[in-house]
Structures are given as structure tokens and as C-alpha cells.
Design a protein around this motif. Structure first.
Motif, PDB file in Angstrom:
ATOM      1  N   THR A  47       0.830  -1.207   0.000  1.00 47.77           N
ATOM      2  CA  THR A  47       0.000   0.000   0.000  1.00 47.77           C
ATOM      3  C   THR A  47       0.864   1.255   0.000  1.00 47.77           C
ATOM      4  O   THR A  47       0.588   2.204  -0.745  1.00 47.77           O
ATOM      5  N   ALA A  48       1.915   1.270   0.797  1.00 52.93           N
ATOM      6  CA  ALA A  48       2.802   2.439   0.863  1.00 52.93           C
ATOM      7  C   ALA A  48       3.490   2.690  -0.477  1.00 52.93           C
ATOM      8  O   ALA A  48       3.605   3.840  -0.923  1.00 52.93           O
ATOM      9  N   HIS A  49       3.928   1.625  -1.145  1.00 51.38           N
ATOM     10  CA  HIS A  49       4.579   1.803  -2.441  1.00 51.38           C
ATOM     11  C   HIS A  49       3.605   2.271  -3.519  1.00 51.38           C
ATOM     12  O   HIS A  49       3.954   3.104  -4.352  1.00 51.38           O
ATOM     13  N   MET A  50       2.392   1.765  -3.493  1.00 44.72           N
ATOM     14  CA  MET A  50       1.415   2.218  -4.484  1.00 44.72           C
ATOM     15  C   MET A  50       1.027   3.674  -4.214  1.00 44.72           C
ATOM     16  O   MET A  50       0.893   4.466  -5.142  1.00 44.72           O
ATOM     17  N   ASN A  51       0.886   4.024  -2.954  1.00 43.43           N
ATOM     18  CA  ASN A  51       0.574   5.401  -2.587  1.00 43.43           C
ATOM     19  C   ASN A  51       1.690   6.337  -3.062  1.00 43.43           C
ATOM     20  O   ASN A  51       1.420   7.415  -3.615  1.00 43.43           O
ATOM     21  N   ALA A  52       2.939   5.929  -2.874  1.00 44.92           N
ATOM     22  CA  ALA A  52       4.074   6.750  -3.323  1.00 44.92           C
ATOM     23  C   ALA A  52       4.072   6.894  -4.841  1.00 44.92           C
ATOM     24  O   ALA A  52       4.388   7.965  -5.372  1.00 44.92           O
ATOM     25  N   ALA A  53       3.681   5.851  -5.548  1.00 49.70           N
ATOM     26  CA  ALA A  53       3.624   5.925  -7.008  1.00 49.70           C
ATOM     27  C   ALA A  53       2.631   6.994  -7.453  1.00 49.70           C
ATOM     28  O   ALA A  53       2.925   7.800  -8.333  1.00 49.70           O
ATOM     29  N   TYR A  54       1.463   6.984  -6.835  1.00 51.63           N
ATOM     30  CA  TYR A  54       0.470   8.000  -7.178  1.00 51.63           C
ATOM     31  C   TYR A  54       0.940   9.390  -6.750  1.00 51.63           C
ATOM     32  O   TYR A  54       0.757  10.365  -7.480  1.00 51.63           O
ATOM     33  N   ALA A  55       1.545   9.501  -5.594  1.00 55.34           N
ATOM     34  CA  ALA A  55       1.989  10.799  -5.076  1.00 55.34           C
ATOM     35  C   ALA A  55       3.042  11.436  -5.983  1.00 55.34           C
ATOM     36  O   ALA A  55       3.095  12.651  -6.123  1.00 55.34           O
TER      37      ALA A  55
END
Length: 120
Positions: A61-69
């Protein structure tokens, strides 16, 4: 030299390794995880205690969130996550993503940006 590197673990092997560079058996690793969990102050919510497996969900979840950010390519990140988590298909990785408000808002923001660029 970091202790993990000194063991010369298999780069395609387990993340957590013994002093010999081999993977832990769950039964021997779990007591270590309990100590780390306690030392980190991770406490139970009701009857649910943080589990080792929960780290996989948080990581994904943290990596996907960073991708979007950072305006990254979510498909590419999902493919990388599938590899890192040892999944044979990226579709299996979707189950590891937790639908947090922040992640959903970022994903929706990217969709809005795409539709704004499309000719009407």
C-alpha cells in the motif's frame, strides 16, 4: 559491511535471513518478530495483534501510494510489487493493497487528470 550482506544471501531468497544466510523457519522467526513488535510499540487493536503478514500489506500500500503521489506509473509499480512479493501474476497483488482514503484520493486524482486532458 552490513550484517545481511556478510551472510551472502541468495538475492532471490528470503528477506529475513539467519547469520548463515539461510531463511528462518516461521516457528523460529515468530518469537523474534514478537520481540521486535513489542520493541517498536506496535500494540493490539482490540483482539487483533499486528502480524508479520500485515507488513506485506503495509509495504504494498505504501509503495502504491508513493507511485500516485509522485505521478508514477501504477501499472509498473504493481508489476514490481508482484515481483517483490513473489506473486506469479500482478492480479494476485491487488489483494495486498489496502483501500486507504489517501490511496483512493490519489488514484481518483490521476483519473481526473486523465479525463481533463481528453478532448470533449
Amino acid at each position: 559491511m552490513p550484517a545481511r550482506t556478510a551472510t551472502r544471501p541468495d538475492p532471490h531468497g528470503p528477506v529475513f535471513v539467519t547469520a548463515k544466510g539461510t531463511g528462518y523457519a516461521y516457528v523460529s522467526f515468530f518469537p523474534l518478530f514478537k520481540r521486535v513488535r513489542r520493541a517498536a510499540g506496535l500494540t493490539a487493536r482490540g483482539r487483533a495483534r499486528p502480524r508479520l503478514h500485515d507488513l506485506r500489506h503495509t509495504f504494498a500500500t505504501a509503495h502504491m501510494n508513493a507511485a500516485y503521489a509522485h505521478r508514477g506509473d501504477p501499472d509498473r509499480v504493481l508489476s514490481l510489487l508482484a515481483t517483490w512479493l513473489g506473486h506469479s501474476d500482478a492480479a494476485h497483488t491487488y489483494w495486498y493493497l489496502t483501500a486507504t482514503g489517501e490511496l483512493m484520493a490519489r488514484a481518483a486524482g490521476m483519473l481526473e487528470s486523465d479525463t481533463e486532458r481528453e478532448p470533449s
